[in-house]
Design a protein around this motif. Sequence first.
Motif, mmCIF file in Angstrom:
data_model
loop_
_atom_site.group_PDB
_atom_site.id
_atom_site.type_symbol
_atom_site.label_atom_id
_atom_site.label_comp_id
_atom_site.label_asym_id
_atom_site.label_seq_id
_atom_site.Cartn_x
_atom_site.Cartn_y
_atom_site.Cartn_z
ATOM 1 N N MET A 1 0.834 -1.214 0.000
ATOM 2 C CA MET A 1 0.000 0.000 0.000
ATOM 3 C C MET A 1 0.867 1.262 0.000
ATOM 4 O O MET A 1 0.572 2.224 -0.717
ATOM 5 C CB MET A 1 -0.947 -0.020 1.189
ATOM 6 N N ARG A 2 1.943 1.252 0.787
ATOM 7 C CA ARG A 2 2.842 2.412 0.847
ATOM 8 C C ARG A 2 3.481 2.644 -0.521
ATOM 9 O O ARG A 2 3.510 3.769 -1.023
ATOM 10 C CB ARG A 2 3.916 2.204 1.908
ATOM 11 N N ASN A 3 3.958 1.575 -1.171
ATOM 12 C CA ASN A 3 4.584 1.711 -2.486
ATOM 13 C C ASN A 3 3.572 2.172 -3.532
ATOM 14 O O ASN A 3 3.890 2.983 -4.399
ATOM 15 C CB ASN A 3 5.225 0.394 -2.908
ATOM 16 N N SER A 4 2.367 1.654 -3.463
ATOM 17 C CA SER A 4 1.320 2.050 -4.396
ATOM 18 C C SER A 4 0.995 3.523 -4.229
ATOM 19 O O SER A 4 0.856 4.255 -5.220
ATOM 20 C CB SER A 4 0.071 1.194 -4.153
ATOM 21 N N TYR A 5 0.903 3.965 -2.993
ATOM 22 C CA TYR A 5 0.632 5.369 -2.714
ATOM 23 C C TYR A 5 1.788 6.242 -3.227
ATOM 24 O O TYR A 5 1.564 7.247 -3.902
ATOM 25 C CB TYR A 5 0.420 5.593 -1.221
ATOM 26 N N ARG A 6 3.000 5.827 -2.930
ATOM 27 C CA ARG A 6 4.175 6.595 -3.345
ATOM 28 C C ARG A 6 4.244 6.690 -4.870
ATOM 29 O O ARG A 6 4.556 7.734 -5.428
ATOM 30 C CB ARG A 6 5.445 5.952 -2.792
ATOM 31 N N SER B 1 1.790 6.645 -6.934
ATOM 32 C CA SER B 1 0.681 7.423 -7.475
ATOM 33 C C SER B 1 0.858 8.929 -7.226
ATOM 34 O O SER B 1 0.177 9.736 -7.828
ATOM 35 C CB SER B 1 -0.648 6.948 -6.920
ATOM 36 N N VAL B 2 1.749 9.291 -6.344
ATOM 37 C CA VAL B 2 1.938 10.717 -6.011
ATOM 38 C C VAL B 2 2.981 11.351 -6.869
ATOM 39 O O VAL B 2 3.872 10.919 -7.385
ATOM 40 C CB VAL B 2 2.304 10.885 -4.518
#
Length: 176
Positions: A168-173, A175-176
């Motif tokens: 989730m952290r990598n996916s969020y990172r 996408s930003v």
Amino acid sequence: VMFFGELRKSKGPSLLLRAAESIKSNKVVIYFAGKNKDLDKKDIIQARNSTKESIQIVTKFEYIDNKEVHFIAADVVVLPYRKNYLGISSILQHAAEAERPIITTDVGELGEIVRRHNLGLVVQPGSAKGIADSIDCLVSDNNKAAELGKNGKTYSQKNNWKRMAKIMRNSYRDSV
């Protein structure tokens, strides 16, 4: 056989009590561990009186700190949740980590996950007979129970909390 977690109506502890009356196997202990919200003590007394002598119903109605010990001591973990239950349960993850086979009702994502990863047996919501038959199956077939437990280990290694947080952290990172 263990029911773990808060004993509230949506999680179906009374269904497991009804199932106890139909278990054919001998020397089965059904252990309820967790804070009691909705389970009526009269129902427990009635279930104890209507099951055969070789079935024991044990309760520990309090918050449980050392979860792992309880899961390791169990042979089977039962999630008899009702139709209105949505999502998944952390109890499934704990059971898988402890390599314990799971019996669940087909609600929320529970049935799908248990079937897809071959973690245990899935029954129709509200089926006390289905739960009793599944308990009899796993208690009488140690090889099947062990195989399902090993599948739990594989599942928990791929789906542990740290790995999910990292994804989730990598996916969020990304996408930003």
